[in-house]
Design a protein around this motif. Structure first.
Motif, PDB file in Angstrom:
ATOM      1  N   GLY A 276       4.603  10.218  11.612  1.00 33.40           N
ATOM      2  CA  GLY A 276       4.575   9.143  13.631  1.00 33.40           C
ATOM      3  C   GLY A 276       4.337   7.257  13.143  1.00 33.40           C
ATOM      4  O   GLY A 276       4.015   6.900  14.549  1.00 33.40           O
ATOM      5  N   LYS A 277       4.344   6.941  11.334  1.00 28.11           N
ATOM      6  CA  LYS A 277       3.531   5.277  11.310  1.00 28.11           C
ATOM      7  C   LYS A 277       5.161   4.530  11.542  1.00 28.11           C
ATOM      8  O   LYS A 277       6.030   5.220  11.037  1.00 28.11           O
ATOM      9  N   ILE A 278       4.780   3.470  11.134  1.00 23.43           N
ATOM     10  CA  ILE A 278       6.051   2.571  10.842  1.00 23.43           C
ATOM     11  C   ILE A 278       5.765   2.250   9.288  1.00 23.43           C
ATOM     12  O   ILE A 278       3.858   1.921   8.862  1.00 23.43           O
ATOM     13  N   ALA A 279       6.249   1.294   8.966  1.00 18.00           N
ATOM     14  CA  ALA A 279       6.204   1.035   7.245  1.00 18.00           C
ATOM     15  C   ALA A 279       6.724  -0.572   7.142  1.00 18.00           C
ATOM     16  O   ALA A 279       7.822  -0.802   7.967  1.00 18.00           O
ATOM     17  N   ILE A 280       6.212  -1.340   6.934  1.00 15.37           N
ATOM     18  CA  ILE A 280       7.010  -2.819   7.246  1.00 15.37           C
ATOM     19  C   ILE A 280       6.880  -3.042   5.210  1.00 15.37           C
ATOM     20  O   ILE A 280       6.291  -3.047   4.363  1.00 15.37           O
ATOM     21  N   MET A 281       8.298  -3.647   5.099  1.00 12.38           N
ATOM     22  CA  MET A 281       8.161  -4.017   3.404  1.00 12.38           C
ATOM     23  C   MET A 281       9.150  -5.631   3.426  1.00 12.38           C
ATOM     24  O   MET A 281       9.928  -5.532   4.475  1.00 12.38           O
ATOM     25  N   VAL A 288       3.336  -2.312   0.544  1.00  6.46           N
ATOM     26  CA  VAL A 288       3.784  -2.222   1.542  1.00  6.46           C
ATOM     27  C   VAL A 288       3.018  -2.065   2.565  1.00  6.46           C
ATOM     28  O   VAL A 288       1.484  -1.144   2.927  1.00  6.46           O
ATOM     29  N   LEU A 289       3.528  -2.418   4.436  1.00  5.05           N
ATOM     30  CA  LEU A 289       1.776  -2.031   5.539  1.00  5.05           C
ATOM     31  C   LEU A 289       2.272  -0.754   6.057  1.00  5.05           C
ATOM     32  O   LEU A 289       4.101  -0.676   5.830  1.00  5.05           O
ATOM     33  N   ILE A 290       1.320   0.078   6.187  1.00  7.12           N
ATOM     34  CA  ILE A 290       1.578   1.129   7.610  1.00  7.12           C
ATOM     35  C   ILE A 290       0.396   1.036   8.360  1.00  7.12           C
ATOM     36  O   ILE A 290      -0.228   0.309   8.313  1.00  7.12           O
ATOM     37  N   ALA A 291       1.345   1.185  10.014  1.00 10.32           N
ATOM     38  CA  ALA A 291       0.404   0.884  10.965  1.00 10.32           C
ATOM     39  C   ALA A 291       1.188   1.850  12.182  1.00 10.32           C
ATOM     40  O   ALA A 291       2.460   2.196  11.974  1.00 10.32           O
TER      41      ALA A 291
END
Length: 520
Positions: A276-281, A288-291
């Protein structure tokens, strides 16, 4: 309240050059010659700007032109297919008269769709955006718009094994610097139609493509909306790595602890998305960022889920023990040898006293010198050529430590304490978490030298309060321990077997109420 992030730059010499957004509203000229002249002027007649004018024998001016940037566009496709296709189209219809002559542009336009995906640009800002991204721009005489064909092609690093996050068992592939390659690695692992990829462009000069990934129905809508808002609020000249974005969108901007997780492993990103998290590429970086993320996530390795739960739980407990050693071992040594000698057995106290008999410095200065020396050697080993860096760091540490003991500058016990502390730091899977631990180690050493064990306890209390106050995209950083939630405890300090894992973490849209693993 939405924050605006920006960085100003000095005006360009002469005030003639423009940013890309300043060309918005300037229409594409229907005259091919005029448009080519403008492009050459705006781009400063750059050496890598390639322009191919197409005309028939009877034409006095170019009837079409193909413009691209060498090195970003597939030159073979332009020369062997795109240009030849357009030229043949104009050649075949050049002798047509009357209404047939008006079909030249429309027929050429239809042929472009056989080459690749085609986008239309009606103003110069859009034209330059496509051109500088590697697409081939096709101009047709009489058309007040440009046709941009996606035949991008540039050299990139192949998918290889990660050198920073290694594992014994599990996938070996890691992300590269190419954005589309990275998204495909995640798509290959998550074949779910609910997986969403939302692209945005950040950076006035770099025009970096950034993609937000999440699984609709699993990611909390509030978290997704926050991510969109924070990415949209960034106004900066350039984004060269995801670290730029991380620093601009994180919650606790003055905290030592990272509130956004970063990784270069596709399987790690896929697992986080399924929770259920989001990733930013970001294009141009493999990180890659995970939040949102939690404190416990920095001590979990992707390999934990490929090993049996007995071994994975043991390793996880070992990492938490290493955390306390790397943070507090020198502090406890300083406090006990300075204020609380009666806590040591008589034989050990006599041995330590004998070792420190010729040392001219107090325990705090002794530990500070050794810690600073080791940090210098570690940084030198990273910056040195790879062939000799590791050898210099290891040999240098041994030689300097032995020489310092023989010279009477430090005691042998202090060398052991600093060595064990440094080795414990390397057991943390996330390098970004080891940095604040290394910094706080010096603070706890100073507190221990001033107040002893009482100071260490008070420092730990303040540190715990700070960690409990942190948020990551609105989610508690110390969850599921503070606030306490049973959802997620099965994968915190230890990893329970899969046949006992039923609920999603509380960071998902289901708030831990739904099953997400295999039921036996």
């Amino acid at each position: 309240m939405q924050r605006r992030f920006t960085r100003t730059t000095s005006p360009e010499p002469g005030g003639q050059a423009r940013r890309l957004e300043e060309y918005a509203g300037i229409p594409v000229d229907g005259d091919v010659t005029q448009t080519i002249t403008r492009i050459r002027k705006d781009l400063g007649a750059s050496d890598d700007l390639a322009i191919r004018e197409l005309r028939t024998d009877e034409a006095e001016r170019p009837e079409a032109a193909v413009i691209y940037i060498e090195g970003l566009t597939d030159a073979d496709a332009v020369n062997d297919y795109l240009s030849d296709l357009l030229w043949r189209s104009f050649k075949e219809t050049a002798e047509a008269a009357g209404d047939e002559g008006a079909r030249i542009a429309s027929e050429a336009r239809e042929l472009l769709y056989g080459v690749g995906p085609v986008s239309e640009a009606s103003d110069m800002a859009a034209l330059y955006g496509y051109l500088l991204s590697g697409e081939a721009v096709v101009l047709l005489d009489g058309e007040a718009r440009a046709f941009c064909v996606d035949i991008c092609h540039w050299k990139g690093r192949d998918v290889t094994e990660s050198t920073n996050q290694t594992s014994i068992r599990g996938p070996r592939e890691s992300f590269t610097e190419t954005l589309r390659t990275n998204t495909s690695l995640v798509r290959r692992k998550i074949k779910d139609p609910r997986l969403r990829l939302e692209k945005t462009i950040i950076g006035r000069s770099t025009q970096t493509h950034v993609v937000l990934l999440f699984i609709e129905g699993l990611a909390k809508p509030s978290v997704v909306e926050q991510a969109r808002s924070r990415l949209g609020a960034i106004d900066i000249d350039g984004v060269l790595d995801s670290g730029y974005i991380e620093e601009l969108i994180e919650d606790a901007r003055y905290s030592l602890f990272p509130t956004i997780y970063n990784t270069e492993l596709p399987d790690n990103v896929a697992a986080q998305l399924l929770e259920g998290k989001i990733a930013i590429m970001a294009d141009g970086t493999p990180n890659v960022l995970i939040a949102p993320t939690q404190f416990m996530a920095f001590f979990q390795s992707a390999e934990d889920y490929y090993q049996r739960y007995h071994y994975a739980s043991l390793l996880r407990l070992l990492r938490f023990m290493s955390l306390f050693i790397s943070l507090l071992f020198p502090s406890f040594y300083i406090a006990i040898t300075t204020f609380h000698r009666d806590m040591l057995p008589a034989s050990l106290l006599i041995s330590l006293a004998a070792q420190r008999e010729g040392v001219p410095f107090p325990a705090f200065v002794e530990a500070l010198v050794m810690e600073v020396t080791f940090e210098i050697l570690r940084e030198a080993g990273v910056r040195m050529p790879r062939a000799i860096g590791q050898a210099v760091s290891v040999v240098g540490t041994l030689v300097i430590g032995q020489a310092a003991v023989q010279a009477g500058i430090v005691s042998a016990a202090m060398v052991i304490v600093v060595s064990v502390t440094a080795i414990s730091t390397f057991t943390l899977p996330a390098y970004s978490m080891s940095i604040p631990i290394r910094i706080l180690r010096f603070a706890f050493m100073a507190i221990a030298a001033s107040f002893g064990l009482f100071g260490i306890c008070m420092g730990l209390f303040v540190l715990l309060l700070h960690l409990c106050a942190l948020r990551s995209f609105g989610e508690a950083f110390m969850s599921p321990l503070a606030p306490f939630r049973d959802a997620g405890l099965e994968d915190t300090l230890v990893r329970l077997p899969r046949w006992l894992s039923f609920k999603r973490p509380a960071t998902s849209a289901g708030d831990g109420s739904g099953r997400y693993r295999r039921r036996w």
